[in-house]
Design a protein around this motif. Sequence first.
Motif, PDB file in Angstrom:
ATOM      1  N   UNK A 176       1.089  -0.707   0.387  1.00 52.96           N
ATOM      2  CA  UNK A 176       0.049   0.318   0.276  1.00 52.96           C
ATOM      3  C   UNK A 176       0.504   1.384   0.121  1.00 52.96           C
ATOM      4  N   UNK A 177       1.133   1.320   0.801  1.00 54.69           N
ATOM      5  CA  UNK A 177       2.612   2.442   0.740  1.00 54.69           C
ATOM      6  C   UNK A 177       3.585   2.684  -0.424  1.00 54.69           C
ATOM      7  N   UNK A 178       3.775   1.273  -0.530  1.00 49.97           N
ATOM      8  CA  UNK A 178       5.048   1.695  -1.731  1.00 49.97           C
ATOM      9  C   UNK A 178       3.734   2.301  -3.155  1.00 49.97           C
ATOM     10  N   UNK A 179       2.839   1.951  -2.668  1.00 47.86           N
ATOM     11  CA  UNK A 179       1.862   2.101  -4.413  1.00 47.86           C
ATOM     12  C   UNK A 179       1.446   3.695  -3.741  1.00 47.86           C
ATOM     13  N   UNK A 180       1.372   4.243  -2.715  1.00 44.61           N
ATOM     14  CA  UNK A 180       0.943   5.447  -2.299  1.00 44.61           C
ATOM     15  C   UNK A 180       2.199   6.695  -3.021  1.00 44.61           C
ATOM     16  N   UNK A 181       2.908   5.911  -3.618  1.00 48.59           N
ATOM     17  CA  UNK A 181       4.632   6.860  -3.352  1.00 48.59           C
ATOM     18  C   UNK A 181       4.826   7.109  -4.534  1.00 48.59           C
ATOM     19  N   UNK A 182       4.422   5.929  -5.245  1.00 50.24           N
ATOM     20  CA  UNK A 182       4.658   5.981  -7.317  1.00 50.24           C
ATOM     21  C   UNK A 182       3.025   6.580  -7.183  1.00 50.24           C
ATOM     22  N   UNK A 183       2.111   6.832  -6.685  1.00 52.85           N
ATOM     23  CA  UNK A 183       1.016   7.305  -7.024  1.00 52.85           C
ATOM     24  C   UNK A 183       0.382   9.081  -6.712  1.00 52.85           C
ATOM     25  N   UNK A 184       1.202   9.230  -5.512  1.00 51.87           N
ATOM     26  CA  UNK A 184       0.867  10.884  -4.914  1.00 51.87           C
ATOM     27  C   UNK A 184       2.261  11.872  -4.898  1.00 51.87           C
ATOM     28  N   UNK A 185       3.484  10.859  -4.317  1.00 50.49           N
ATOM     29  CA  UNK A 185       5.007  10.971  -4.025  1.00 50.49           C
ATOM     30  C   UNK A 185       5.872  11.810  -5.584  1.00 50.49           C
ATOM     31  N   UNK A 186       5.895  10.801  -6.601  1.00 50.00           N
ATOM     32  CA  UNK A 186       5.714  11.201  -8.084  1.00 50.00           C
ATOM     33  C   UNK A 186       5.656  12.117  -8.456  1.00 50.00           C
ATOM     34  N   UNK A 187       3.946  12.803  -9.018  1.00 48.01           N
ATOM     35  CA  UNK A 187       4.933  14.191  -9.528  1.00 48.01           C
ATOM     36  C   UNK A 187       4.547  15.157  -9.130  1.00 48.01           C
ATOM     37  N   UNK A 188       5.112  15.272  -8.129  1.00 46.22           N
ATOM     38  CA  UNK A 188       5.339  16.317  -7.541  1.00 46.22           C
ATOM     39  C   UNK A 188       6.531  16.718  -7.065  1.00 46.22           C
ATOM     40  N   UNK A 189       7.130  15.711  -7.103  1.00 40.59           N
ATOM     41  CA  UNK A 189       8.708  15.409  -6.503  1.00 40.59           C
ATOM     42  C   UNK A 189       9.767  15.946  -7.794  1.00 40.59           C
ATOM     43  N   UNK A 190       8.665  15.453  -9.065  1.00 44.10           N
ATOM     44  CA  UNK A 190       8.998  15.669 -11.071  1.00 44.10           C
ATOM     45  C   UNK A 190       8.642  16.860 -11.040  1.00 44.10           C
ATOM     46  N   UNK A 191       7.370  17.909 -10.557  1.00 44.70           N
ATOM     47  CA  UNK A 191       6.779  19.077 -10.505  1.00 44.70           C
ATOM     48  C   UNK A 191       7.228  20.002 -10.430  1.00 44.70           C
ATOM     49  N   UNK A 192       8.334  19.710  -9.233  1.00 45.88           N
ATOM     50  CA  UNK A 192       8.756  21.235  -7.730  1.00 45.88           C
ATOM     51  C   UNK A 192      10.043  21.416  -8.871  1.00 45.88           C
ATOM     52  N   UNK A 193      10.233  21.293  -9.632  1.00 45.67           N
ATOM     53  CA  UNK A 193      11.444  21.602 -10.391  1.00 45.67           C
ATOM     54  C   UNK A 193      11.395  22.757 -12.092  1.00 45.67           C
ATOM     55  N   UNK A 194       9.933  22.026 -12.461  1.00 45.12           N
ATOM     56  CA  UNK A 194       9.125  22.384 -13.578  1.00 45.12           C
ATOM     57  C   UNK A 194       8.131  23.137 -13.566  1.00 45.12           C
ATOM     58  N   UNK A 195       7.942  23.646 -12.416  1.00 47.36           N
ATOM     59  CA  UNK A 195       6.930  24.793 -12.649  1.00 47.36           C
ATOM     60  C   UNK A 195       7.061  26.144 -11.954  1.00 47.36           C
ATOM     61  N   UNK A 196       6.390  26.678 -12.196  1.00 43.57           N
ATOM     62  CA  UNK A 196       6.661  28.469 -11.270  1.00 43.57           C
ATOM     63  C   UNK A 196       5.260  28.939 -10.902  1.00 43.57           C
ATOM     64  N   UNK A 197       5.499  29.942  -9.600  1.00 45.89           N
ATOM     65  CA  UNK A 197       3.899  31.219  -9.684  1.00 45.89           C
ATOM     66  C   UNK A 197       3.367  30.440  -8.965  1.00 45.89           C
ATOM     67  N   UNK A 198       2.014  29.940  -9.149  1.00 47.31           N
ATOM     68  CA  UNK A 198       1.025  30.065  -8.184  1.00 47.31           C
ATOM     69  C   UNK A 198       0.818  28.021  -8.403  1.00 47.31           C
ATOM     70  N   UNK A 199       1.387  27.751  -9.699  1.00 47.45           N
ATOM     71  CA  UNK A 199       1.387  26.323  -9.324  1.00 47.45           C
ATOM     72  C   UNK A 199       2.577  25.877  -8.344  1.00 47.45           C
ATOM     73  N   UNK A 200       3.398  26.246  -8.380  1.00 51.24           N
ATOM     74  CA  UNK A 200       4.897  25.730  -7.597  1.00 51.24           C
ATOM     75  C   UNK A 200       4.576  25.828  -7.164  1.00 51.24           C
ATOM     76  N   UNK A 201       3.628  27.049  -6.030  1.00 52.03           N
ATOM     77  CA  UNK A 201       3.506  26.972  -4.716  1.00 52.03           C
ATOM     78  C   UNK A 201       2.615  25.405  -4.392  1.00 52.03           C
ATOM     79  N   UNK A 202       1.334  25.534  -5.186  1.00 53.02           N
ATOM     80  CA  UNK A 202       0.867  24.305  -5.029  1.00 53.02           C
ATOM     81  C   UNK A 202       1.348  23.087  -5.272  1.00 53.02           C
ATOM     82  N   UNK A 203       2.286  22.752  -6.114  1.00 53.49           N
ATOM     83  CA  UNK A 203       3.380  21.568  -5.946  1.00 53.49           C
ATOM     84  C   UNK A 203       4.248  21.421  -4.811  1.00 53.49           C
TER      85      UNK A 203
END
Length: 219
Positions: free
Chosen positions: A97-124
């Motif tokens: 369950x928790x390994x699946x949580x990492x890939x479903x929930x954690x991966x996306x923002x960990x990738x977007x943190x360097x690829x976004x700006x402004x309000x989107x970056x703050x939300x990420x």
Amino acid sequence: MADEVILLDYWPSMFGMRTKMALAEKGVEYEYKETDPWVKTPLLLEMNPIHKKIPVLIHKGKPICESLIQLEYIDEVWSDTYPILPSDPYLKSQARFWADFIDRKFYDPSWKIWATVGEEHAAVKKELLEHFKTLETELGDKPYYGGEVFGYMDIALMGYYSWFKAMEKFGDFSIEKEFPKLTTWTKRCLERESVVKALADSDRIIEYVYVLQKKFGGA
């Protein structure tokens, strides 16, 4: 060789780092073939025609795709050595369950943190920090996620460790200051040779992120 093991992987892949940790824990020797995921080699297309992604574990000529599936495969095939998944059905379900949580929930923002700006970056950033907090809460006061022994869930999250420094840099936060229990856990995991040898250099990951920003655009 009839029992030949090959790993198609790319050095910054957090998913490939997982597989390398598991193979090391089991003492499995394998041939490493550096495979740039942006260049679809004939072997990659043959071994993973559906997703065309790394890592791909090849055992006896047969491909096993997706890192979490690879961890389970490795644990079952080389079952006479260090166990990765707990034997108890409930504990096993929680690890999955928790390994699946990492890939479903954690991966996306960990990738977007360097690829976004402004309000989107703050939300990420907010989302990423919330997930870090959830992972720290789940760890609690346990030495490892599975309890007293290093295992499946630890490998799943430590695959991301080489990217932590980049997350901190582009997210402007400190894991050590905000998540002390998680920090203690990472230091404990880093005492394992299997982990250290599998990880990529964090500074090199940051350099790679700059390359990705130029390639795809970003902050």
